[in-house]
Write an enzyme that holds these catalytic residues in place. Structure first.
Site, PDB file in Angstrom:
ATOM      1  N   GLU A 193     -67.480  13.666   2.035  1.00 38.69           N
ATOM      2  CA  GLU A 193     -66.367  14.426   1.774  1.00 38.69           C
ATOM      3  C   GLU A 193     -66.429  15.105   0.445  1.00 38.69           C
ATOM      4  OE1 GLU A 193     -62.659  13.335   4.016  1.00 38.69           O
ATOM      5  OE2 GLU A 193     -63.340  11.690   3.533  1.00 38.69           O
ATOM      6  N   SER A 218     -62.410  13.475   7.588  1.00 34.46           N
ATOM      7  CA  SER A 218     -62.864  14.817   7.935  1.00 34.46           C
ATOM      8  C   SER A 218     -63.385  14.830   9.332  1.00 34.46           C
ATOM      9  CB  SER A 218     -63.633  15.513   6.745  1.00 34.46           C
ATOM     10  OG  SER A 218     -62.984  15.662   5.508  1.00 34.46           O
ATOM     11  N   GLU A 245     -54.291   7.101  11.751  1.00 33.50           N
ATOM     12  CA  GLU A 245     -54.648   6.777  10.479  1.00 33.50           C
ATOM     13  C   GLU A 245     -53.789   7.236   9.274  1.00 33.50           C
ATOM     14  OE1 GLU A 245     -57.815   8.573   8.405  1.00 33.50           O
ATOM     15  OE2 GLU A 245     -57.140  10.505   9.051  1.00 33.50           O
ATOM     16  N   ASN A 277     -54.002   8.943   5.328  1.00 37.11           N
ATOM     17  CA  ASN A 277     -54.963   9.217   3.867  1.00 37.11           C
ATOM     18  C   ASN A 277     -54.420   8.990   2.779  1.00 37.11           C
ATOM     19  OD1 ASN A 277     -57.483  10.381   5.830  1.00 37.11           O
ATOM     20  ND2 ASN A 277     -55.246  11.259   6.598  1.00 37.11           N
TER      21      ASN A 277
HETATM   22  N1  LIG Z   1     -57.224   8.409  19.894  1.00 36.08           N
HETATM   23  C1  LIG Z   1     -57.411   9.600  19.745  1.00 36.08           C
HETATM   24  N2  LIG Z   1     -56.928  10.360  21.008  1.00 36.08           N
HETATM   25  C2  LIG Z   1     -57.251  11.717  20.714  1.00 36.08           C
HETATM   26  N3  LIG Z   1     -57.561  12.326  19.771  1.00 36.08           N
HETATM   27  C3  LIG Z   1     -58.056  11.860  18.612  1.00 36.08           C
HETATM   28  C4  LIG Z   1     -57.891  10.298  18.561  1.00 36.08           C
HETATM   29  N4  LIG Z   1     -58.284   9.903  17.585  1.00 36.08           N
HETATM   30  C5  LIG Z   1     -58.704  10.778  16.740  1.00 36.08           C
HETATM   31  N5  LIG Z   1     -58.487  12.058  17.514  1.00 36.08           N
HETATM   32  C6  LIG Z   1     -58.741  13.357  16.948  1.00 36.08           C
HETATM   33  O1  LIG Z   1     -59.675  13.376  15.933  1.00 36.08           O
HETATM   34  C7  LIG Z   1     -59.217  13.672  14.558  1.00 36.08           C
HETATM   35  C8  LIG Z   1     -59.822  12.852  13.389  1.00 36.08           C
HETATM   36  O2  LIG Z   1     -59.270  11.709  13.616  1.00 36.08           O
HETATM   37  P1  LIG Z   1     -58.789  10.493  12.465  1.00 36.08           P
HETATM   38  O3  LIG Z   1     -57.617  11.201  11.778  1.00 36.08           O
HETATM   39  O4  LIG Z   1     -58.714   9.397  12.892  1.00 36.08           O
HETATM   40  O5  LIG Z   1     -60.006  10.779  11.322  1.00 36.08           O
HETATM   41  P2  LIG Z   1     -60.494  11.282   9.958  1.00 36.08           P
HETATM   42  O6  LIG Z   1     -61.814  11.646   9.996  1.00 36.08           O
HETATM   43  O7  LIG Z   1     -60.245  10.211   9.203  1.00 36.08           O
HETATM   44  O8  LIG Z   1     -59.296  12.342   9.569  1.00 36.08           O
HETATM   45  P3  LIG Z   1     -58.876  12.957   8.007  1.00 36.08           P
HETATM   46  O9  LIG Z   1     -59.871  14.316   7.844  1.00 36.08           O
HETATM   47  O10 LIG Z   1     -57.694  13.203   8.304  1.00 36.08           O
HETATM   48  O11 LIG Z   1     -59.437  11.886   7.262  1.00 36.08           O
HETATM   49  C9  LIG Z   1     -57.742  13.714  14.763  1.00 36.08           C
HETATM   50  O12 LIG Z   1     -57.090  14.558  14.017  1.00 36.08           O
HETATM   51  C10 LIG Z   1     -57.536  14.069  16.404  1.00 36.08           C
HETATM   52  O13 LIG Z   1     -57.521  15.347  16.444  1.00 36.08           O
HETATM   53 MG   LIG Z   2     -57.141  12.083  10.249  1.00 37.19          MG
END
Ligand SMILES: Nc1ncnc2c1ncn2[C@@H]1O[C@H](COP(=O)(O)OP(=O)(O)OP(=O)(O)O)[C@@H](O)[C@H]1O
Ligand SMILES: [Mg+2]
Length: 319
Positions: free
Chosen positions: A31, A159, A279, A281
């Protein structure tokens, strides 16, 4: 955590009391590009507020620079591993340099999606059912036990990097293999059909929830940072009762992980109206597209007031 006392969020600390502040940004995680943008925005806001800022794009010379520059305090705006995961927090603790945001334990826990879910589950806080993938046979049994569609995620990325929605075992195996190139641990979660919310916390308070809408399959990297068709809604459109439920759930979930200073929780709502926590952050994005600045604006803080509030929390937490 308390809720809805937004007037108490503003920093009342004279800027000179922050001392010489290192903004730690960039770094080496996947990131990095997002962090460079977040960092630039934070540096500009702190500088124009009159804070004595040293901008440090975190590389191999970090330790030397922290010592040479006689830093009093650090503003951590590194996203992902190496900055948001407890290791930077540990280094700063050893050096006796106060820093913004959560401590070592909460940072490390929040970076690990699987263990965060385990903590929430143990407290009865709802998070989608999941399985850990380590082989093709894990993929087959996850498909049987959880049912499709599913979403595959590297356990320690952000991300939306390395993530995919899958509707069959073949897709699941391919997505697991791809996610495994980003992370040694990969999990798969039940897909939640329904709207998405993100909720920021600042100085122990929950800010107004934001509803997210995207024409993409999910809120992917493009929708987060590039697309112009992503929709953000504050007020989020929930009934007053449901919004309060979401705020209370956010407070409980962040307390469970030990979030301090600031953070941002991602939540889905299913077709029955139930919330499912994805999750949290601990150093969320601070670009012009970012969500915490948007929530802060709805609570009456502009971008500069927000960064000063985050910095003020580091004084209260650790002196
Ligand atoms: N169980 C789920 N069901 C449906 N959509 C989901 C699910 N888990 C994640 N998503 C979709 O995927 C996106 C990213 O998931 P998550 O927030 O777990 O990951 P991230 O990459 O760590 O995000 P961030 O950029 O906020 O750190 C979510 O914002 C949502 O749109
Ligand atoms: Mg997220």
């Amino acid at each position: 955590m308390t809720v809805n006392q937004y007037d108490k969020l503003h920093s009342t600390i004279p800027v000179k009391d922050f001392g010489r502040v290192a903004v730690l940004y960039g770094g080496k995680s996947a990131e990095r590009e997002v962090s460079l943008k977040s960092g630039a925005a934070v540096i500009e806001a702190l500088t124009s507020a009159g804070v004595d800022v040293v901008a440090i794009d975190v590389g191999d010379d970090l330790l030397q620079r922290l010592l040479d520059e006689k830093i009093d305090r650090a503003f951590i705006i590194l996203h992902g591993r190496g900055g948001e995961d407890g290791s930077m927090q540990g280094l700063l603790e050893c050096l006796g340099i106060p820093y913004t945001g959560s401590g070592i334990l909460a940072s490390a826990l929040a970076m690990d999606k699987l263990r965060t879910k385990q903590v929430w589950q143990s407290l009865g806080i709802p998070t989608p059912r999941h399985a850990v993938l380590g082989s093709e046979s894990d993929c087959i049994s996850a498909g049987t036990e959880l049912g499709f569609p599913l979403i595959v995620k590297p356990a320690h990325e952000g991300s939306s990097i390395g993530m995919a929605k899958v509707t069959s075992v073949d897709e699941l195996i391919a997505a697991w293999k791809d996610a495994a190139t980003y992370d040694s641990q990969v999990l798969v979660e039940q897909w939640i059909h329904g709207p998405e919310f993100t909720i920021a916390t600042l100085r122990g308070q929950v800010l107004p929830p934001i509803a997210l809408g995207t024409p993409h399959t999910f809120y992917d990297y493009d929708a987060k940072y590039l697309a112009s068709d992503t929709q953000y809604r504050i007020p989020c459109g929930l009934s007053a009762e449901k919004e309060q439920e979401l705020i209370d759930l956010t407070a409980r979930a962040c307390d469970a992980v030990g979030i301090a200073g600031w953070g941002r929780l991602d939540v889905m709502q299913d077709e029955q109206g139930r919330f499912w926590l994805l999750e949290v952050n601990t150093a969320p994005g601070m670009t012009d597209h970012s969500l915490v600045p948007m929530a802060a604006r709805a609570a009456g803080l502009d971008f500069q007031q927000l960064v000063l509030a985050i910095l003020a929390a580091s004084v209260e937490a650790r002196g």
